[in-house]
Design a protein around this motif. Structure first.
Motif, mmCIF file in Angstrom:
data_model
loop_
_atom_site.group_PDB
_atom_site.id
_atom_site.type_symbol
_atom_site.label_atom_id
_atom_site.label_comp_id
_atom_site.label_asym_id
_atom_site.label_seq_id
_atom_site.Cartn_x
_atom_site.Cartn_y
_atom_site.Cartn_z
ATOM 1 N N UNK A 70 0.839 -1.197 0.000
ATOM 2 C CA UNK A 70 0.000 0.000 0.000
ATOM 3 C C UNK A 70 0.877 1.251 0.000
ATOM 4 N N UNK A 71 0.254 2.413 -0.221
ATOM 5 C CA UNK A 71 1.006 3.677 -0.263
ATOM 6 C C UNK A 71 0.160 4.795 0.329
ATOM 7 N N UNK A 72 0.842 5.773 0.903
ATOM 8 C CA UNK A 72 0.204 6.937 1.496
ATOM 9 C C UNK A 72 1.168 8.118 1.372
ATOM 10 N N UNK A 73 0.637 9.333 1.311
ATOM 11 C CA UNK A 73 1.488 10.512 1.121
ATOM 12 C C UNK A 73 1.534 11.393 2.362
ATOM 13 N N UNK A 74 2.669 12.071 2.503
ATOM 14 C CA UNK A 74 2.839 13.103 3.528
ATOM 15 C C UNK A 74 3.554 14.292 2.873
ATOM 16 N N UNK A 75 3.746 15.320 3.663
ATOM 17 C CA UNK A 75 4.594 16.428 3.249
ATOM 18 C C UNK A 75 5.994 15.898 2.946
ATOM 19 N N UNK A 76 6.757 16.666 2.194
ATOM 20 C CA UNK A 76 8.153 16.289 1.919
ATOM 21 C C UNK A 76 9.128 17.016 2.835
ATOM 22 N N UNK A 77 8.605 17.837 3.741
ATOM 23 C CA UNK A 77 9.494 18.540 4.656
ATOM 24 C C UNK A 77 10.525 19.359 3.906
ATOM 25 N N UNK A 78 11.796 19.126 4.193
ATOM 26 C CA UNK A 78 12.881 19.904 3.586
ATOM 27 C C UNK A 78 13.399 19.332 2.267
ATOM 28 N N UNK A 79 12.792 18.251 1.789
ATOM 29 C CA UNK A 79 13.204 17.689 0.498
ATOM 30 C C UNK A 79 12.757 18.613 -0.632
ATOM 31 N N UNK A 80 13.382 18.509 -1.786
ATOM 32 C CA UNK A 80 13.024 19.340 -2.939
ATOM 33 C C UNK A 80 11.886 18.673 -3.710
ATOM 34 N N UNK A 81 10.785 18.489 -2.995
ATOM 35 C CA UNK A 81 9.593 17.839 -3.540
ATOM 36 C C UNK A 81 8.389 18.401 -2.794
ATOM 37 N N UNK A 82 7.215 18.141 -3.329
ATOM 38 C CA UNK A 82 6.003 18.572 -2.629
ATOM 39 C C UNK A 82 5.525 17.513 -1.641
ATOM 40 N N UNK A 83 5.707 16.229 -2.037
ATOM 41 C CA UNK A 83 5.206 15.136 -1.220
ATOM 42 C C UNK A 83 6.211 14.002 -1.143
ATOM 43 N N UNK A 84 6.076 13.226 -0.088
ATOM 44 C CA UNK A 84 6.723 11.908 0.000
ATOM 45 C C UNK A 84 5.591 10.895 -0.021
ATOM 46 N N UNK A 85 5.718 9.924 -0.903
ATOM 47 C CA UNK A 85 4.775 8.811 -0.951
ATOM 48 C C UNK A 85 5.481 7.628 -0.292
ATOM 49 N N UNK A 86 4.910 7.167 0.807
ATOM 50 C CA UNK A 86 5.487 6.065 1.570
ATOM 51 C C UNK A 86 4.832 4.764 1.105
ATOM 52 N N UNK A 87 5.636 3.769 0.784
ATOM 53 C CA UNK A 87 5.111 2.449 0.426
ATOM 54 C C UNK A 87 5.955 1.390 1.116
ATOM 55 N N UNK A 88 5.306 0.302 1.501
ATOM 56 C CA UNK A 88 5.981 -0.761 2.226
ATOM 57 C C UNK A 88 6.172 -1.947 1.292
ATOM 58 N N UNK A 89 7.419 -2.224 0.971
ATOM 59 C CA UNK A 89 7.729 -3.349 0.097
ATOM 60 C C UNK A 89 7.736 -4.661 0.856
ATOM 61 N N UNK A 90 7.599 -5.757 0.106
ATOM 62 C CA UNK A 90 7.638 -7.075 0.735
ATOM 63 C C UNK A 90 9.068 -7.521 1.029
ATOM 64 N N UNK A 91 9.207 -8.333 2.042
ATOM 65 C CA UNK A 91 10.489 -8.956 2.361
ATOM 66 C C UNK A 91 10.613 -10.203 1.500
ATOM 67 N N UNK A 92 11.768 -10.375 0.872
ATOM 68 C CA UNK A 92 12.036 -11.560 0.059
ATOM 69 C C UNK A 92 12.538 -12.659 0.976
#
Length: 174
Positions: A70-92
């Protein structure tokens, strides 16, 4: 009927926290509260605003954490972007992992980006660090999923930290 052509796909050797994009994708852990690898780097470079936004998500919609794929967005804080999209990858894990969950990370991130109106998105090689997904397979899944996912995103940049990752993703275009 308009034919789907997909976003322009670029490969960049570098640090995802230094990318200028509408959205930067974070290979997050399910807690959303920071960690190692890409997740730790995004939280350190983006500053406390990202952690505060993640804590708000945990206090409201994602009390048990963000599910894998799944994925969800937040602010990007001090990054040179508008948003950070957080996604959780699977463990192999031996004998393998669920490639559909890895593909879902890319599809869901693009869906969130579309909802935000993002036109440029920078992705890391999700699940290839401590989650141990084999790089060649991860590159095949990532590039194939982005190519085949309808989106309004105009540019997808895979930001690859080392030569091994860059070469694996490059092979998907040859």
């Amino acid at each position: 009927m308009t034919e789907f052509t997909g976003p322009e796909i670029l490969l960049v050797r570098g640090d995802i926290t230094r990318q200028k994009a509408d959205a930067i994708v974070n290979a997050a852990n399910s807690s959303l509260l920071g960690g190692g690898g890409v997740d730790g780097a995004v939280h350190r470079a983006g500053g406390p605003e990202i952690l505060a936004a993640c804590r708000d998500l945990r206090a409201s919609h994602h009390g048990k954490g963000l599910p894998t794929g799944q994925a969800v967005a937040t602010t990007a804080g001090r990054l040179d972007a508008r948003w950070v999209i957080h996604t959780v990858g699977p463990v192999y894990r031996d004998p393998g992992g669920d490639p559909e969950l890895l593909a879902s990370c890319y599809r869901e991130s693009l869906r969130v980006a579309d909802g935000l109106g993002a036109r440029t998105v920078a992705f890391p090689a999700i699940s290839t660090g401590v989650y141990r997904w084999p790089m060649d397979d991860a590159a095949r899944i990532a590039v194939g999923t982005v190519r085949n996912t309808p989106t309004a995103v105009e540019e997808v940049r895979f930001v690859l930290f080392d030569d091994r990752a860059y070469e694996a993703f490059s092979r998907q275009f040859g």
